[in-house]
Design a protein around this motif. Structure first.
Motif, PDB file in Angstrom:
ATOM      1  N   LYS A  27       0.817  -1.222   0.000  1.00 31.17           N
ATOM      2  CA  LYS A  27       0.000   0.000   0.000  1.00 31.17           C
ATOM      3  C   LYS A  27       0.852   1.275   0.000  1.00 31.17           C
ATOM      4  O   LYS A  27       0.331   2.376   0.149  1.00 31.17           O
ATOM      5  CB  LYS A  27      -0.925   0.003   1.216  1.00 31.17           C
TER       6      LYS A  27
ATOM      7  N   ARG B  18      -0.084  -9.664  -7.730  1.00 31.29           N
ATOM      8  CA  ARG B  18      -1.428  -9.808  -8.293  1.00 31.29           C
ATOM      9  C   ARG B  18      -2.418 -10.311  -7.233  1.00 31.29           C
ATOM     10  O   ARG B  18      -3.589  -9.890  -7.195  1.00 31.29           O
ATOM     11  CB  ARG B  18      -1.397 -10.778  -9.470  1.00 31.29           C
TER      12      ARG B  18
ATOM     13  N   HIS C 258      -1.543  -0.673  -5.527  1.00 29.66           N
ATOM     14  CA  HIS C 258      -2.961  -0.928  -5.784  1.00 29.66           C
ATOM     15  C   HIS C 258      -3.603   0.179  -6.602  1.00 29.66           C
ATOM     16  O   HIS C 258      -4.836   0.223  -6.739  1.00 29.66           O
ATOM     17  CB  HIS C 258      -3.701  -1.071  -4.442  1.00 29.66           C
TER      18      HIS C 258
ATOM     19  N   GLN D 264      -3.232  -7.389  -4.981  1.00 24.46           N
ATOM     20  CA  GLN D 264      -4.149  -6.469  -5.669  1.00 24.46           C
ATOM     21  C   GLN D 264      -5.576  -7.033  -5.691  1.00 24.46           C
ATOM     22  O   GLN D 264      -6.541  -6.304  -5.493  1.00 24.46           O
ATOM     23  CB  GLN D 264      -3.656  -6.206  -7.093  1.00 24.46           C
ATOM     24  N   SER D 265      -5.686  -8.326  -5.909  1.00 27.45           N
ATOM     25  CA  SER D 265      -7.018  -8.940  -5.934  1.00 27.45           C
ATOM     26  C   SER D 265      -7.642  -8.920  -4.542  1.00 27.45           C
ATOM     27  O   SER D 265      -8.869  -8.796  -4.401  1.00 27.45           O
ATOM     28  CB  SER D 265      -6.919 -10.384  -6.434  1.00 27.45           C
TER      29      SER D 265
ATOM     30  N   ARG E  63      -2.342  -1.605 -11.364  1.00 23.56           N
ATOM     31  CA  ARG E  63      -3.225  -2.763 -11.555  1.00 23.56           C
ATOM     32  C   ARG E  63      -3.459  -3.064 -13.035  1.00 23.56           C
ATOM     33  O   ARG E  63      -3.709  -4.201 -13.407  1.00 23.56           O
ATOM     34  CB  ARG E  63      -4.558  -2.518 -10.841  1.00 23.56           C
TER      35      ARG E  63
ATOM     36  N   ASN F  63      -8.648  -5.128  -4.013  1.00 21.76           N
ATOM     37  CA  ASN F  63      -9.610  -4.652  -4.990  1.00 21.76           C
ATOM     38  C   ASN F  63     -10.382  -5.837  -5.577  1.00 21.76           C
ATOM     39  O   ASN F  63     -10.395  -6.045  -6.802  1.00 21.76           O
ATOM     40  CB  ASN F  63      -8.909  -3.883  -6.110  1.00 21.76           C
TER      41      ASN F  63
END
Length: 379
Positions: A306, A365, A322, A368-369, A327, A372
């Motif tokens: 972050k 990844r 993020h 990020q998933s 992304r 988000n």
């Protein structure tokens, strides 16, 4: 005296012709366990005794072939597997070049193990006692007589019959030879503590004498293990070069062995377009990616990417991973930043291998998933 302690009945003959005739008659009489002794080699004795070829040759053959196989296998492993070097575009395994070494190892292995097999297996060295030693029979056949001895283990052996047989062949003297207590113990003594101690003492004495002679008398150290070399140590000064530095920059364009240069260096657009992430997103790869991320990335990017650095302002905070920009990056773009660096972020190519970098991309990844997540991710 009984037959359990009787070794043989032996007869002495005065001339070479007599002993050869006695040998032929002994063979014709059916005796198998007998031997002949003479002060010098006699031509024709092998035929007279009907001797078969020695089995020692099989030991030579087996260890000679084993040495050849070992030499070829070792050179193949070194040149093809462990340290492959392409020299002049030639194949890594060149049989003609390895023939001389293979030949030398074959001869050396065959010779050494023939001697070892003969001494320690056939002769049972260090056993050195024998019933014939120190007998009058042996003393005379070592001077000017010729002897024939028939052992008591022969299937046809009978002491009286053998004595009469030798006399009938013209033996001038006949001896009954017996074992003593030491000679009855015919087990192999190679692991006898006294023999092992003797070897240790011999090795210590020879090593000490060699060290004293070469180092203290002749001042020639036999082995310095390459401690003293004409070389330049790391970080040391060297007056040969004008700048005084011992450590030199590699020649331009030189690459280290096993290293593949990164072909998209300084080309983030091409990296994003052409680099493909072929590393599957498995549990193991994600575990590797998490481990490397937490070691090399999280100090600046934070444990969850972050941008909340853990360095407490000692280094500029990086952007969050993020963001919409990151992304929507391709995996190749993220891999390129890790490999080539970006802005104040240095390259991590020296610390993280190629596969580990792709594992870090996969782990990013996942982060990020997690932050988000889409509705489809929850199904």
């Amino acid at each position: 005296m009984n037959n359990k302690t009787l070794y043989s009945v032996s007869g002495l003959f005065n001339t070479p012709n007599e002993i050869i005739h006695a040998s032929e008659e002994t063979v014709n009489a059916g005796y198998k366990k007998f031997d002949v002794h003479s002060p010098y080699p006699l031509h024709g004795m092998n035929q007279a005794m009907n001797l078969k070829p020695s089995k020692l040759g099989f030991i030579t053959l087996i260890f000679g072939l084993s040495g050849a196989a070992f030499a070829l296998a070792f050179m193949w492993w070194v040149n093809v597997i462990e340290y492959p070097l392409v020299i002049g575009g030639k194949p890594l395994f060149q049989l003609p070049a390895f023939i001389p070494v293979t030949f030398e190892v074959t001869v050396l292995s065959a010779a050494i193990f023939t001697v070892v097999g003969m001494l320690f297996v056939m002769f049972k060295f260090p056993n050195n006692s024998h019933p014939l030693h120190d007998t009058d029979y042996m003393k005379k056949v070592s001077a000017d007589k010729y002897g024939l001895t028939i052992q008591s283990i022969d299937l046809q052996f009978d002491e009286n019959k053998v004595t009469s047989f030798l006399k009938s062949l013209g033996a001038s003297e006949v001896f009954s030879i017996h074992y003593d207590g030491e000679e009855l113990r015919t087990d192999n003594k190679i692991f006898n503590p006294k023999f092992i101690l003797f070897l240790i003492v011999t090795a210590a004495v020879v090593s000490g004498a060699t060290y004293f002679t070469l180092n203290k008398l002749l001042f020639m150290s036999p082995f310095n293990w390459m401690v003293e070399q004409d070389r330049v140590n790391p970080q040391s000064k060297n007056e040969f070069f004008a700048d005084g530095f011992g450590m030199r920059e590699p020649v331009e364009g030189a690459i280290s062995r096993g290293f593949t240069p990164y072909k998209f260096k300084g080309q983030p657009e091409n990296a994003a377009r052409y680099l493909i992430n072929s590393l599957p997103m498995t549990e193991i790869n994600l575990k590797i990616g998490k481990e490397k991320f937490e070691i090399f990335c999280s100090p600046c990017h934070g444990n969850f990417g972050k941008g909340d650095s853990r360095l407490k302002g000692q280094f500029p905070n990086p952007p969050t991973l993020h963001s919409e920009k990151v992304r929507t990056w391709s995996d190749g773009a993220i891999f390129h930043v890790i490999t080539d660096g970006q802005n104040v972020m240095p390259s991590h190519a020296q610390q993280i291998s190629i596969e580990e970098r792709w594992a870090v991309v996969n782990y990013i990844r996942v982060l990020q998933s997690a932050v988000n997540a889409k509705e489809s991710d929850l199904k």
